[in-house]
Design an enzyme around this catalytic site. Sequence first.
Site, mmCIF file in Angstrom:
data_model
loop_
_atom_site.group_PDB
_atom_site.id
_atom_site.type_symbol
_atom_site.label_atom_id
_atom_site.label_comp_id
_atom_site.label_asym_id
_atom_site.label_seq_id
_atom_site.Cartn_x
_atom_site.Cartn_y
_atom_site.Cartn_z
ATOM 1 C CD GLU A 1 -7.590 6.880 6.621
ATOM 2 O OE1 GLU A 1 -7.930 5.784 6.154
ATOM 3 O OE2 GLU A 1 -6.405 7.203 6.788
ATOM 4 C CD GLU B 1 -12.128 2.146 -0.221
ATOM 5 O OE1 GLU B 1 -12.613 1.220 0.463
ATOM 6 O OE2 GLU B 1 -10.900 2.305 -0.404
ATOM 7 C CD GLU C 1 -2.927 -0.338 2.587
ATOM 8 O OE1 GLU C 1 -2.769 0.781 3.131
ATOM 9 O OE2 GLU C 1 -3.672 -1.213 3.034
ATOM 10 C CE LYS D 1 -10.386 3.384 4.343
ATOM 11 N NZ LYS D 1 -8.999 3.189 3.855
#
Length: 379
Positions: free
Chosen positions: A338, A329, A275, A332
Amino acid sequence: MAPFATPMRSASLQLSALLCILLCSEVWVLQCGAAIGINYGQVGNNLPTPAQVVSLLSSLRVGKVRIYDVNPQVLAAFAGTGIELIVTVPNDLVQPMAASAGQAMQWATANIKPYFPATRVTGIAVGNEVFTDDDEALKASLVPAMRNLHAALAQLGMDGYVHVSTASSLGVLANSYPPSQGAFTPECAPLMLPFLRFLAETNAPFWINAYPYFAYKADPANVSLSYALSDPYHVGAVDPYTHLQYTSMLYAQVDAVTFAAARLGYGGIPVFVSETGWPSKGDADEVGATVENARAYNRNLLVRQVGNEGTPLRPRQRLEVYLFALFNEDMKPGPTSERNYGLYQPDGRMVYNVGLAQQQTTSAASLSLAASSAPPTRL
């Protein structure tokens, strides 16, 4: 200020011997071209269907994908695409899998065997960032769970195709700069020995989740933004012990993990980035979370990937990198950043152009490097 702080002096002969071992152990060779990896998270209520995601990925220069579960719809959708897939055993299944070989076999039989080999599962991450978790029982269960799962894959005839490892945060390191002084924390080091032994026995990689963004956000006055963004034209920093030059904080962090593993006797294990990314939006106190920086960070890494670039310590071993993430997203938790790591909005629109030219075809969007892109500086 220089990106590297001045470390305590160590014995030069010890470092020279360590460096020799690392350079001589560069035998793990990647068998892939310019394919990039990307993380496909699903913590959102407005994401495209797995079939639509696969259609998008198949039209891009993306040959490797990591997901955070074993969603059967996702696994089925990837069948026949040739895209390599890393799947994940959730943290709450690590202890049951460690306690029971039967549990590991049941999991592999239910979640991997029905889709393999049509779906090209090449890796299983057992848990995520377990070594920096507060649960001591969870940490102690990790390697036994990995061994039980690897044994199950062997019984199913898949161990030669599917690596078993885990993704760790950079928090496993007590020191990460300069890279030659990389060392695991006193808490992690005892756990790392059996883990590294398992990786060496099974020829599996060490996966690290590394985010230079956090280093920059924490100290923007003293951390060079260009260095954090992996700008290939930035002068970078020179490790005073190895005299290797680093133009990328991410690549320096990877080499720090390699040195840390070598200090425990496992310098030959490949270290890959499971990641990494940069948010395009953040809260008022999230310095550096901008569209411009996110574009620059991912663009610089893409250029390095297409150039098959290795780290200064491993120049002939192309560093495998998984960008985080494919989509923004919306579910999250945590700060605004985030929810804003994605290259795409859930509706398929680019959040920003990373220097890739999007061209419409009769079937889907295709992505190719812009002709005006400059090659990265070779180290």
